[in-house]
Design a protein around this motif. Sequence first.
Motif, PDB file in Angstrom:
ATOM      1  N   HIS A  55       5.281   0.294   5.189  1.00  0.00           N
ATOM      2  CA  HIS A  55       6.162   0.075   4.092  1.00  0.00           C
ATOM      3  C   HIS A  55       5.485   0.054   2.760  1.00  0.00           C
ATOM      4  CE1 HIS A  55       9.210  -2.158   1.673  1.00  0.00           C
ATOM      5  NE2 HIS A  55      10.023  -1.979   2.743  1.00  0.00           N
ATOM      6  N   HIS A  56       4.145  -0.395   2.882  1.00  0.00           N
ATOM      7  CA  HIS A  56       3.513  -0.158   1.699  1.00  0.00           C
ATOM      8  C   HIS A  56       3.240   1.195   1.297  1.00  0.00           C
ATOM      9  CE1 HIS A  56      -0.376  -1.805  -0.631  1.00  0.00           C
ATOM     10  NE2 HIS A  56       0.142  -0.912  -1.264  1.00  0.00           N
ATOM     11  N   PHE A  57       2.730   1.958   2.396  1.00  0.00           N
ATOM     12  CA  PHE A  57       2.549   3.343   2.168  1.00  0.00           C
ATOM     13  C   PHE A  57       3.266   4.334   1.647  1.00  0.00           C
ATOM     14  CE2 PHE A  57       1.342   7.708   3.699  1.00  0.00           C
ATOM     15  CZ  PHE A  57       0.161   7.928   3.588  1.00  0.00           C
ATOM     16  N   HIS A  58       4.741   4.101   2.078  1.00  0.00           N
ATOM     17  CA  HIS A  58       5.777   4.900   1.483  1.00  0.00           C
ATOM     18  C   HIS A  58       6.299   4.623   0.168  1.00  0.00           C
ATOM     19  CE1 HIS A  58       6.948   5.764   6.092  1.00  0.00           C
ATOM     20  NE2 HIS A  58       6.038   6.523   5.772  1.00  0.00           N
ATOM     21  N   HIS A  59       5.682   3.516  -0.421  1.00  0.00           N
ATOM     22  CA  HIS A  59       5.987   3.143  -1.785  1.00  0.00           C
ATOM     23  C   HIS A  59       4.857   3.523  -2.620  1.00  0.00           C
ATOM     24  CE1 HIS A  59       9.228   0.845   0.157  1.00  0.00           C
ATOM     25  NE2 HIS A  59       9.956   0.778  -0.948  1.00  0.00           N
ATOM     26  N   LEU A  60       3.826   4.311  -2.296  1.00  0.00           N
ATOM     27  CA  LEU A  60       2.847   4.614  -3.046  1.00  0.00           C
ATOM     28  C   LEU A  60       3.279   5.815  -4.094  1.00  0.00           C
ATOM     29  CD1 LEU A  60      -0.286   4.760  -0.487  1.00  0.00           C
ATOM     30  CD2 LEU A  60       0.225   2.929  -2.391  1.00  0.00           C
ATOM     31  N   GLY A  61       4.330   6.476  -3.916  1.00  0.00           N
ATOM     32  CA  GLY A  61       4.643   7.511  -4.586  1.00  0.00           C
ATOM     33  C   GLY A  61       4.243   8.568  -4.111  1.00  0.00           C
ATOM     34  N   THR A  62       3.966   9.880  -4.759  1.00  0.00           N
ATOM     35  CA  THR A  62       3.278  11.264  -4.448  1.00  0.00           C
ATOM     36  C   THR A  62       2.197  11.461  -5.197  1.00  0.00           C
ATOM     37  OG1 THR A  62       4.914  12.313  -5.425  1.00  0.00           O
ATOM     38  CG2 THR A  62       5.392  12.160  -3.230  1.00  0.00           C
ATOM     39  N   PRO A  63       1.051  11.951  -4.704  1.00  0.00           N
ATOM     40  CA  PRO A  63       0.058  12.021  -5.650  1.00  0.00           C
ATOM     41  C   PRO A  63       0.101  13.354  -6.656  1.00  0.00           C
ATOM     42  CG  PRO A  63      -0.443  13.218  -3.688  1.00  0.00           C
ATOM     43  CD  PRO A  63       0.814  12.266  -3.290  1.00  0.00           C
ATOM     44  N   PRO A  64      -0.690  13.313  -7.933  1.00  0.00           N
ATOM     45  CA  PRO A  64      -0.403  14.530  -8.715  1.00  0.00           C
ATOM     46  C   PRO A  64      -0.900  15.713  -8.514  1.00  0.00           C
ATOM     47  CG  PRO A  64      -2.146  13.197  -9.367  1.00  0.00           C
ATOM     48  CD  PRO A  64      -1.595  12.568  -8.067  1.00  0.00           C
ATOM     49  N   HIS A 113      -5.649   1.619  -4.677  1.00  0.00           N
ATOM     50  CA  HIS A 113      -5.815   0.400  -3.852  1.00  0.00           C
ATOM     51  C   HIS A 113      -4.764   0.541  -2.585  1.00  0.00           C
ATOM     52  CE1 HIS A 113      -8.411  -0.919  -7.056  1.00  0.00           C
ATOM     53  NE2 HIS A 113      -7.341  -0.904  -8.031  1.00  0.00           N
ATOM     54  N   ALA A 114      -4.693   1.582  -2.005  1.00  0.00           N
ATOM     55  CA  ALA A 114      -3.775   1.884  -0.939  1.00  0.00           C
ATOM     56  C   ALA A 114      -4.665   1.435   0.346  1.00  0.00           C
ATOM     57  CB  ALA A 114      -3.644   3.374  -0.499  1.00  0.00           C
ATOM     58  N   PRO A 115      -3.904   0.878   1.391  1.00  0.00           N
ATOM     59  CA  PRO A 115      -4.354   0.277   2.550  1.00  0.00           C
ATOM     60  C   PRO A 115      -4.864   1.482   3.573  1.00  0.00           C
ATOM     61  CG  PRO A 115      -1.958   0.625   2.675  1.00  0.00           C
ATOM     62  CD  PRO A 115      -2.335   0.831   1.496  1.00  0.00           C
ATOM     63  N   THR A 116      -6.111   1.907   3.071  1.00  0.00           N
ATOM     64  CA  THR A 116      -6.500   3.218   3.888  1.00  0.00           C
ATOM     65  C   THR A 116      -8.122   3.277   4.011  1.00  0.00           C
ATOM     66  OG1 THR A 116      -6.672   4.352   1.602  1.00  0.00           O
ATOM     67  CG2 THR A 116      -4.805   4.763   2.847  1.00  0.00           C
ATOM     68  N   THR A 117      -8.337   4.000   5.085  1.00  0.00           N
ATOM     69  CA  THR A 117     -10.069   4.194   4.896  1.00  0.00           C
ATOM     70  C   THR A 117     -10.529   4.659   3.885  1.00  0.00           C
ATOM     71  OG1 THR A 117      -9.565   6.161   6.475  1.00  0.00           O
ATOM     72  CG2 THR A 117     -10.147   3.999   7.533  1.00  0.00           C
ATOM     73  N   ARG A 118     -11.627   4.552   3.272  1.00  0.00           N
ATOM     74  CA  ARG A 118     -12.436   4.934   2.220  1.00  0.00           C
ATOM     75  C   ARG A 118     -13.698   6.098   2.503  1.00  0.00           C
ATOM     76  NH1 ARG A 118      -8.256   2.818   0.144  1.00  0.00           N
ATOM     77  NH2 ARG A 118      -8.370   0.883  -1.075  1.00  0.00           N
ATOM     78  N   LEU A 119     -13.502   6.936   1.750  1.00  0.00           N
ATOM     79  CA  LEU A 119     -14.656   7.730   1.607  1.00  0.00           C
ATOM     80  C   LEU A 119     -15.958   7.042   1.164  1.00  0.00           C
ATOM     81  CD1 LEU A 119     -13.216  11.084   0.044  1.00  0.00           C
ATOM     82  CD2 LEU A 119     -14.070  10.854   2.187  1.00  0.00           C
ATOM     83  N   ALA A 120     -17.000   7.502   1.854  1.00  0.00           N
ATOM     84  CA  ALA A 120     -18.390   6.864   1.229  1.00  0.00           C
ATOM     85  C   ALA A 120     -18.361   7.405  -0.293  1.00  0.00           C
ATOM     86  CB  ALA A 120     -19.535   7.482   1.866  1.00  0.00           C
TER      87      ALA A 120
END
Length: 309
Positions: free
Chosen positions: A123-132, A79-86
């Motif tokens: 600030h939100h983005f940098h607290h998402l962690g890193t993907p697996p 639920h990150a503040p990012t654009t979404r793929l269709a």
Amino acid sequence: MTTTDSGGRYTEAAMTEAMHRIADQLDVPSHDARLLRLTNNAVFALPTAAIVVRITRSTTLHHRVHKVTRLATWFAERHAPTTRLATHVDQPIPVDGLLATIWEYVPPTEPAPTVEDLGHLLHHFHHLGTPPFSLPTWNPVADAQRRIADAEALRDDEADYLMAWCDRLTPRIATLNNQSKNHLVHGDAHTGNLLRTPDGDVVIGDFDPTCKGPWQVDLVAVPVGETRFGRHSAHRRLAHAYGYDVTQDPDWPTLREARELKMVCAAVPLLASAPGIAREFRTRLHSIRNQDQQARWTPFGDLNREIRP
């Protein structure tokens, strides 16, 4: 679709033709399509179909497309503040040897995103962690070297200077990466990559440069742009919104140089085909060579829509 410009990229006409073929394949209308960007990707909005079509302009960048689709899926799950793929399309879509991705269309909504929005979002983005899954390590030097190697109208003295600059920066970039603990980095964080949704939320797009490295990288574009383009107060507002002033970071000189290297080398593939951009490139390079921090630059986007730093 084989037509390319002198920089080796697929032309606007060829990319437009590819976009219409993709629309036909998806069985969606494209009569109102409009070109948003023509850089490493051709990006088209199809408002009636409520999608955005993003087509790579290089057969050598397919790895980026696959990375972007994985990232976008992970961002949606978080639920990150990012654009979404269709969601109704298998991604990416092959088209004549290139790859395309399809995104949800975000209609233009006022007010335009601000640097305050950028600070809060980062600030939100940098607290998402890193993907697996694996991400590339931040390496602005390697990107610059690829552009320099592909240049057709770069003078020998210019190429020599740029390559020497890359050589000087390489160990400093390696030191920053070793200290960074592999944070998530957007890679090109500025207000031009933000969109405001009809609900009033602000999201960020363009994950081609997203990588792991020092999180401070994402705070650098605004203060460097303020200095080089003569903008005022943007950095102070960003620092307040994020809660950190990157210009006071002990690694600021290296971070600034890395951004300036990107801003200079972004023009290299277009020197042969865009005289205005070639003049601006040489203005920028001259100021770097003379250590002139007061020299004012003109955004490439104001000169030619084919490239935006």
